[in-house]
Design a protein around this motif. Structure first.
Motif, PDB file in Angstrom:
ATOM      1  N   HIS A   2      -5.142  42.118   1.482  1.00  0.00           N
ATOM      2  CA  HIS A   2      -3.724  42.120   1.126  1.00  0.00           C
ATOM      3  C   HIS A   2      -3.355  43.217   0.129  1.00  0.00           C
ATOM      4  O   HIS A   2      -2.257  43.780   0.221  1.00  0.00           O
ATOM      5  CB  HIS A   2      -3.313  40.756   0.555  1.00  0.00           C
ATOM      6  N   VAL A   3      -4.232  43.512  -0.824  1.00  0.00           N
ATOM      7  CA  VAL A   3      -3.880  44.468  -1.873  1.00  0.00           C
ATOM      8  C   VAL A   3      -4.250  45.902  -1.461  1.00  0.00           C
ATOM      9  O   VAL A   3      -3.410  46.811  -1.538  1.00  0.00           O
ATOM     10  CB  VAL A   3      -4.575  44.093  -3.198  1.00  0.00           C
TER      11      VAL A   3
ATOM     12  N   TYR B 136      -8.856  38.522  -0.840  1.00  0.00           N
ATOM     13  CA  TYR B 136      -7.422  38.764  -1.041  1.00  0.00           C
ATOM     14  C   TYR B 136      -7.185  40.233  -1.363  1.00  0.00           C
ATOM     15  O   TYR B 136      -6.262  40.862  -0.818  1.00  0.00           O
ATOM     16  CB  TYR B 136      -6.889  37.876  -2.164  1.00  0.00           C
ATOM     17  N   LEU B 137      -8.014  40.788  -2.250  1.00  0.00           N
ATOM     18  CA  LEU B 137      -7.874  42.214  -2.573  1.00  0.00           C
ATOM     19  C   LEU B 137      -8.092  43.067  -1.332  1.00  0.00           C
ATOM     20  O   LEU B 137      -7.339  44.016  -1.068  1.00  0.00           O
ATOM     21  CB  LEU B 137      -8.881  42.601  -3.666  1.00  0.00           C
TER      22      LEU B 137
ATOM     23  N   THR C 192      -2.034  47.839   1.074  1.00  0.00           N
ATOM     24  CA  THR C 192      -0.785  48.299   0.466  1.00  0.00           C
ATOM     25  C   THR C 192      -1.024  49.511  -0.429  1.00  0.00           C
ATOM     26  O   THR C 192      -0.257  50.483  -0.416  1.00  0.00           O
ATOM     27  CB  THR C 192      -0.139  47.161  -0.353  1.00  0.00           C
TER      28      THR C 192
END
Length: 439
Positions: A199-200, A195-196, A203
């Motif tokens: 998705h993170v 997820y990091l 960004t």
């Protein structure tokens, strides 16, 4: 001029050039494939320790069944021996952590004395680790992220690519037309790191292009800070590492008084350092138990339950008891031949010196109310003798007592605390040591 991947690898592995062997953790993914290819190429021009690879098969997904063959093919082409190890991943709350534990347990089993295990983690992994641990509320040690090197079993774990970006590895792989495995689970956002990563970080880097480099640099600063905290802990522990009053009791222990003189923060720092090789450390919410143990009255004999054992206090001393300490049987044992030492299940060994008393002899454990003959002092209550000796309470229930029928003949001499045998023989107890599985 920016140093090449080869130059970085040479620099970062220089301290380990005299190791008896380099083992490469080879998953078949991009990172380990590039590392393996780099080392194979270096070995043609540099004198390196013998190279070999290890592939750990976790058995967590059907696609993984084809990966050992892929890894074998790569290693055959490079002329590097490969060992495939199959592991059982224990179920738990975190599949990622369970798989990692199984993997490193496998590595520990094959790393020989002085050998080095080289892994392919890179700068992006380091940044992800820092952010992941920050979100979990880790302290300085956790935020230092992955160390460039650390002990592993009888050898060492070395991460020589921590100053290399994922982009550099991808560029090298494409330049040399390498093929690698794409693990389907790496795209699953249910796993925190994925997820990091997907998705993170996109960004973050869109707003701060140097985010990965900055986070990795922060991890280096925190690693240095942790090193200073470790040095302070060693200084503080030096005063507390006083000889134990029972040298035959081979358990880690510390004097409490020198620790009490420190600030609360230094106490916690020293204890973290001391406990780190013994148990998984508690989070900040559980340190109130340390204060309760430290501040209890002298005769309270409190304990602090931790993940892999208990920290006991007896008088003004701390004792570490691993979980295995309680794994002993207090059932009676016959001793048909006292000329030979008697193995006590989970409790060390008992031997008798001098002329043995007539049999049959039996070993029992305390029930309460025992009376023992002490030369020059007459018949004495065993509980009172133990109180006088200051023997920690957690040892007293393990004290082997020698009986002839229902008559208590003797108690181990306990390194001369008192002489309990009126005859010409002596009973000696050698409790289980850390080497026998107490650490």
């Amino acid at each position: 001029m920016k140093p090449s991947l080869t130059a970085k690898l040479l620099r970062n592995t220089a301290p380990w050039r005299n190791a008896p062997g380099w083992r490469i953790a080879f998953s078949g993914g991009l990172d380990s494939t590039v590392l393996l290819h780099l080392l194979s190429s270096l070995a043609k021009s540099e004198r390196l320790p013998p190279l070999s690879a290890i592939h750990v098969h976790h058995g967590l997904q059907a696609a993984a069944d084809a990966w050992p063959n892929h890894c074998q093919s790569i290693c055959d082409n490079l002329g590097i021996p490969l060992r495939v190890m199959r592991v059982q991943v224990q179920p738990g709350a975190s599949l990622e952590r369970a798989a990692r534990n199984a993997r490193y347990q496998a590595f520990s089993e094959v790393i020989g004395a002085g050998q080095v295990l080289l892994t392919g983690q890179h700068r992006d992994d380091q940044a992800e680790t820092l952010l992941f641990r920050l979100l979990r509320g880790a302290g300085v040690r956790g935020l230092a992220a992955m160390p460039a090197q650390r002990p592993l079993a009888a050898g060492y774990l070395v991460r020589p690519l921590l100053d290399v970006t994922r982009g550099e590895l991808e560029a090298y792989a494409h330049e040399h037309q390498l093929t690698w495995i794409e693990d389907p689970s790496n795209a699953d956002p249910r796993f925190s790191r994925n997820y990091l990563r997907h998705h993170v970080f996109p960004t973050l880097t869109e707003r701060w292009p140097q985010a990965v480099t900055s986070l990795a640099r922060t991890a280096e600063h925190l690693s240095e800070a942790q090193g200073l905290l470790d040095e302070l802990a060693q200084m503080d522990l030096l005063a507390a590492d006083q000889p134990a009053p029972f040298p035959w009791l081979h358990l880690p222990s510390l004097a409490l008084a020198p620790l009490r003189e420190l600030s609360d923060a230094r106490q916690r720092n020293a204890l973290r350092h001391w406990l780190a090789p013994l148990t998984r450390l508690p989070d900040s919410d559980h340190w109130a138990s340390w204060h309760a143990l430290r501040d209890a009255k002298g005769d309270a004999q409190p304990l602090w339950r931790l993940a892999d054992g208990d920290l006991h206090r007896s008088g003004d001393r701390l004792w570490w008891l691993p979980s295995t300490w309680s794994e002993f049987s207090d059932a009676s044992l016959s001793w048909p031949d006292p000329q030979n030492p008697l193995e006590l299940p989970g409790n060390g060994r008992l031997k008798l010196t001098g002329k043995a008393p007539a049999g049959p002899l039996v070993i029992r454990y305390r029930k309460g109310g025992e009376i023992v003959e002490v030369p020059g002092r007459g018949r004495r209550d065993l509980k009172r003798l133990l109180n006088e000796s200051g023997l920690p309470s957690f040892v007293r229930g393990r004290l082997p007592l020698l009986y002839q029928g229902e008559q208590l003949l003797g108690v181990p001499s306990l390194a001369g605390l008192w002489n309990t045998v009126p005859g010409d023989w002596q009973l000696h107890w050698m409790p289980q040591t850390c080497d026998q599985g107490l650490s």
